[in-house]
Design a protein around this motif. Structure first.
Motif, PDB file in Angstrom:
ATOM      1  N   HIS A 227      -8.377   0.588  27.739  1.00 57.24           N
ATOM      2  CA  HIS A 227      -9.284  -0.466  27.281  1.00 57.24           C
ATOM      3  C   HIS A 227      -9.066  -0.842  25.816  1.00 57.24           C
ATOM      4  O   HIS A 227      -9.906  -1.515  25.212  1.00 57.24           O
ATOM      5  N   ILE A 228      -7.938  -0.406  25.264  1.00 60.14           N
ATOM      6  CA  ILE A 228      -7.542  -0.810  23.915  1.00 60.14           C
ATOM      7  C   ILE A 228      -6.191  -1.508  23.994  1.00 60.14           C
ATOM      8  O   ILE A 228      -5.254  -0.995  24.601  1.00 60.14           O
ATOM      9  N   HIS A 229      -6.116  -2.678  23.393  1.00 61.76           N
ATOM     10  CA  HIS A 229      -4.850  -3.391  23.282  1.00 61.76           C
ATOM     11  C   HIS A 229      -4.519  -3.521  21.800  1.00 61.76           C
ATOM     12  O   HIS A 229      -5.342  -3.992  21.011  1.00 61.76           O
ATOM     13  N   ILE A 230      -3.334  -3.076  21.411  1.00 55.85           N
ATOM     14  CA  ILE A 230      -2.943  -3.126  20.010  1.00 55.85           C
ATOM     15  C   ILE A 230      -2.265  -4.464  19.708  1.00 55.85           C
ATOM     16  O   ILE A 230      -1.196  -4.759  20.228  1.00 55.85           O
ATOM     17  N   ALA A 231      -2.935  -5.252  18.864  1.00 58.24           N
ATOM     18  CA  ALA A 231      -2.395  -6.559  18.476  1.00 58.24           C
ATOM     19  C   ALA A 231      -1.322  -6.412  17.408  1.00 58.24           C
ATOM     20  O   ALA A 231      -0.370  -7.189  17.361  1.00 58.24           O
ATOM     21  N   GLY A 232      -1.494  -5.431  16.517  1.00 62.74           N
ATOM     22  CA  GLY A 232      -0.546  -5.279  15.423  1.00 62.74           C
ATOM     23  C   GLY A 232      -0.965  -4.177  14.475  1.00 62.74           C
ATOM     24  O   GLY A 232      -1.756  -3.303  14.832  1.00 62.74           O
ATOM     25  N   LEU A 233      -0.449  -4.248  13.264  1.00 65.42           N
ATOM     26  CA  LEU A 233      -0.743  -3.271  12.221  1.00 65.42           C
ATOM     27  C   LEU A 233      -1.453  -3.951  11.058  1.00 65.42           C
ATOM     28  O   LEU A 233      -1.281  -5.142  10.815  1.00 65.42           O
ATOM     29  N   MET A 234      -2.232  -3.167  10.322  1.00 64.30           N
ATOM     30  CA  MET A 234      -2.970  -3.667   9.162  1.00 64.30           C
ATOM     31  C   MET A 234      -2.784  -2.718   7.994  1.00 64.30           C
ATOM     32  O   MET A 234      -2.680  -1.503   8.183  1.00 64.30           O
ATOM     33  N   THR A 235      -2.726  -3.271   6.785  1.00 63.59           N
ATOM     34  CA  THR A 235      -2.731  -2.443   5.584  1.00 63.59           C
ATOM     35  C   THR A 235      -3.388  -3.188   4.446  1.00 63.59           C
ATOM     36  O   THR A 235      -3.572  -4.420   4.499  1.00 63.59           O
ATOM     37  N   MET A 236      -3.735  -2.425   3.400  1.00 61.44           N
ATOM     38  CA  MET A 236      -4.241  -2.981   2.144  1.00 61.44           C
ATOM     39  C   MET A 236      -3.325  -2.498   1.041  1.00 61.44           C
ATOM     40  O   MET A 236      -3.060  -1.289   0.918  1.00 61.44           O
ATOM     41  N   ALA A 237      -2.836  -3.416   0.246  1.00 58.03           N
ATOM     42  CA  ALA A 237      -1.960  -3.051  -0.870  1.00 58.03           C
ATOM     43  C   ALA A 237      -2.805  -2.665  -2.081  1.00 58.03           C
ATOM     44  O   ALA A 237      -3.966  -3.072  -2.201  1.00 58.03           O
ATOM     45  N   PRO A 238      -2.242  -1.888  -3.004  1.00 59.13           N
ATOM     46  CA  PRO A 238      -2.957  -1.581  -4.245  1.00 59.13           C
ATOM     47  C   PRO A 238      -3.171  -2.855  -5.058  1.00 59.13           C
ATOM     48  O   PRO A 238      -2.407  -3.812  -4.934  1.00 59.13           O
ATOM     49  N   TYR A 239      -4.199  -2.825  -5.888  1.00 59.37           N
ATOM     50  CA  TYR A 239      -4.375  -3.941  -6.833  1.00 59.37           C
ATOM     51  C   TYR A 239      -3.295  -3.837  -7.900  1.00 59.37           C
ATOM     52  O   TYR A 239      -3.096  -2.795  -8.522  1.00 59.37           O
ATOM     53  N   GLU A 240      -2.577  -4.901  -8.100  1.00 65.74           N
ATOM     54  CA  GLU A 240      -1.511  -4.930  -9.098  1.00 65.74           C
ATOM     55  C   GLU A 240      -1.685  -6.151  -9.986  1.00 65.74           C
ATOM     56  O   GLU A 240      -2.063  -7.228  -9.513  1.00 65.74           O
ATOM     57  N   MET A 241      -1.397  -5.992 -11.269  1.00 68.05           N
ATOM     58  CA  MET A 241      -1.448  -7.133 -12.168  1.00 68.05           C
ATOM     59  C   MET A 241      -0.395  -8.172 -11.777  1.00 68.05           C
ATOM     60  O   MET A 241      -0.617  -9.374 -11.873  1.00 68.05           O
ATOM     61  N   GLU A 242       0.747  -7.690 -11.306  1.00 69.48           N
ATOM     62  CA  GLU A 242       1.798  -8.576 -10.829  1.00 69.48           C
ATOM     63  C   GLU A 242       1.843  -8.502  -9.310  1.00 69.48           C
ATOM     64  O   GLU A 242       2.130  -7.436  -8.746  1.00 69.48           O
ATOM     65  N   ALA A 243       1.532  -9.604  -8.639  1.00 67.68           N
ATOM     66  CA  ALA A 243       1.441  -9.588  -7.180  1.00 67.68           C
ATOM     67  C   ALA A 243       2.728  -9.104  -6.522  1.00 67.68           C
ATOM     68  O   ALA A 243       2.701  -8.456  -5.478  1.00 67.68           O
ATOM     69  N   ASP A 244       3.859  -9.406  -7.136  1.00 67.68           N
ATOM     70  CA  ASP A 244       5.138  -9.055  -6.524  1.00 67.68           C
ATOM     71  C   ASP A 244       5.310  -7.545  -6.375  1.00 67.68           C
ATOM     72  O   ASP A 244       6.114  -7.086  -5.560  1.00 67.68           O
ATOM     73  N   ALA A 245       4.548  -6.772  -7.158  1.00 66.18           N
ATOM     74  CA  ALA A 245       4.632  -5.316  -7.063  1.00 66.18           C
ATOM     75  C   ALA A 245       4.109  -4.797  -5.718  1.00 66.18           C
ATOM     76  O   ALA A 245       4.367  -3.649  -5.352  1.00 66.18           O
ATOM     77  N   THR A 246       3.387  -5.635  -4.983  1.00 65.16           N
ATOM     78  CA  THR A 246       2.879  -5.225  -3.672  1.00 65.16           C
ATOM     79  C   THR A 246       3.927  -5.377  -2.571  1.00 65.16           C
ATOM     80  O   THR A 246       3.725  -4.908  -1.450  1.00 65.16           O
ATOM     81  N   ARG A 247       5.034  -6.017  -2.868  1.00 65.13           N
ATOM     82  CA  ARG A 247       6.026  -6.353  -1.843  1.00 65.13           C
ATOM     83  C   ARG A 247       6.493  -5.137  -1.025  1.00 65.13           C
ATOM     84  O   ARG A 247       6.585  -5.220   0.202  1.00 65.13           O
ATOM     85  N   PRO A 248       6.802  -3.983  -1.655  1.00 65.40           N
ATOM     86  CA  PRO A 248       7.265  -2.841  -0.854  1.00 65.40           C
ATOM     87  C   PRO A 248       6.239  -2.369   0.179  1.00 65.40           C
ATOM     88  O   PRO A 248       6.613  -1.878   1.251  1.00 65.40           O
ATOM     89  N   VAL A 249       4.951  -2.504  -0.137  1.00 65.60           N
ATOM     90  CA  VAL A 249       3.910  -2.104   0.811  1.00 65.60           C
ATOM     91  C   VAL A 249       3.943  -3.004   2.043  1.00 65.60           C
ATOM     92  O   VAL A 249       3.928  -2.536   3.194  1.00 65.60           O
TER      93      VAL A 249
END
Length: 228
Positions: free
Chosen positions: A152-174
């Motif tokens: 009764h569970i269907h997995i649509a996908g994955l979810m994550t939250m990136a750290p807060y970074e002053m430079e958004a591009d620093a979240t790219r590896p996450v």
């Protein structure tokens, strides 16, 4: 900017991010995170044509859901306590925060009682931050194997939250890491169906998330403002 202008601005930025990496804008869906705004503003969001509403606490969303639930697609995006499953099951179209076996069992049990299949995202703490919920990447495959047996569970996908970074591009590896985990799940055929969705990217980093494959972005203040 007013609500209409903010929505247009975000749509323009989504389109630009898609163009930079050769994606179709139709691949990316916005979730309007309305947890900090009133019922009236949530209604305005729906009136503007946005369909997907994100909330993270049942006690806060209850009056909004009771008034507006037939008009939108509702996403539970916050940490879900096991004892709160009974409140949200059958009301939210998607649960974005499935991160432990006890929660999976409770969701499966209540979904079975209702005769439904609940759409879930597996929440992965790619960054490893102690302040973030979600399972460690090294536990994902074992957990996914357990969940794959729950009817009764269907997995649509994955979810994550990136750290807060002053430079958004620093979240790219996450964000890249989450995409690679999804692709590995599919290569190993952990589920008898493809996992297609990636719920990642918020107001400060959604453009980077889109460049790395996000299919759902969760946007609060930037999109709908803040009142409460």
């Amino acid at each position: 900017m007013n609500l209409h202008e903010r929505i247009q601005d975000v749509q323009t930025r989504i389109a630009a991010a898609c163009q930079r990496v050769g994606r179709s804008v139709e691949e990316v869906k916005m979730i309007a995170v309305t947890k900090y705004v009133s019922l009236e503003t949530t209604k305005d969001v729906l009136d503007e044509g946005l369909q997907h509403i994100g909330e993270n606490r049942w006690q806060d969303v209850k009056p909004k859901w009771e008034a507006l639930h037939e008009r939108g697609t509702w996403h539970f995006i916050g940490h879900l306590q096991t004892n709160k499953v009974k409140d949200v099951i059958g009301k939210f179209d998607y649960i974005h925060s499935l991160d432990r076996l006890s929660l999976a069992k409770e969701l499966d049990k209540h979904a079975a009682a209702l005769g439904i299949q609940v759409q879930c995202f597996l929440q992965v703490n790619v960054s490893g931050e102690e302040s973030k919920y979600g399972m460690a990447p090294e536990h994902l495959f074992e957990f996914a194997d357990e969940v794959s047996r729950m009817k009764h569970i269907h997995i649509a996908g994955l979810m994550t939250m990136a750290p807060y970074e002053m430079e958004a591009d620093a979240t790219r590896p996450v964000f890249r890491g989450l995409r690679e985990l999804r692709d590995s799940l599919n290569k190993q055929h952990v589920f008898p169906y493809p996992i297609t969705e990636l719920s990642m990217g918020m107001s400060g980093d959604f453009e980077i998330a889109i460049e790395e494959g996000a299919t759902w972005v969760r946007l609060g203040t930037l999109l709908v403002g803040k009142e409460i």
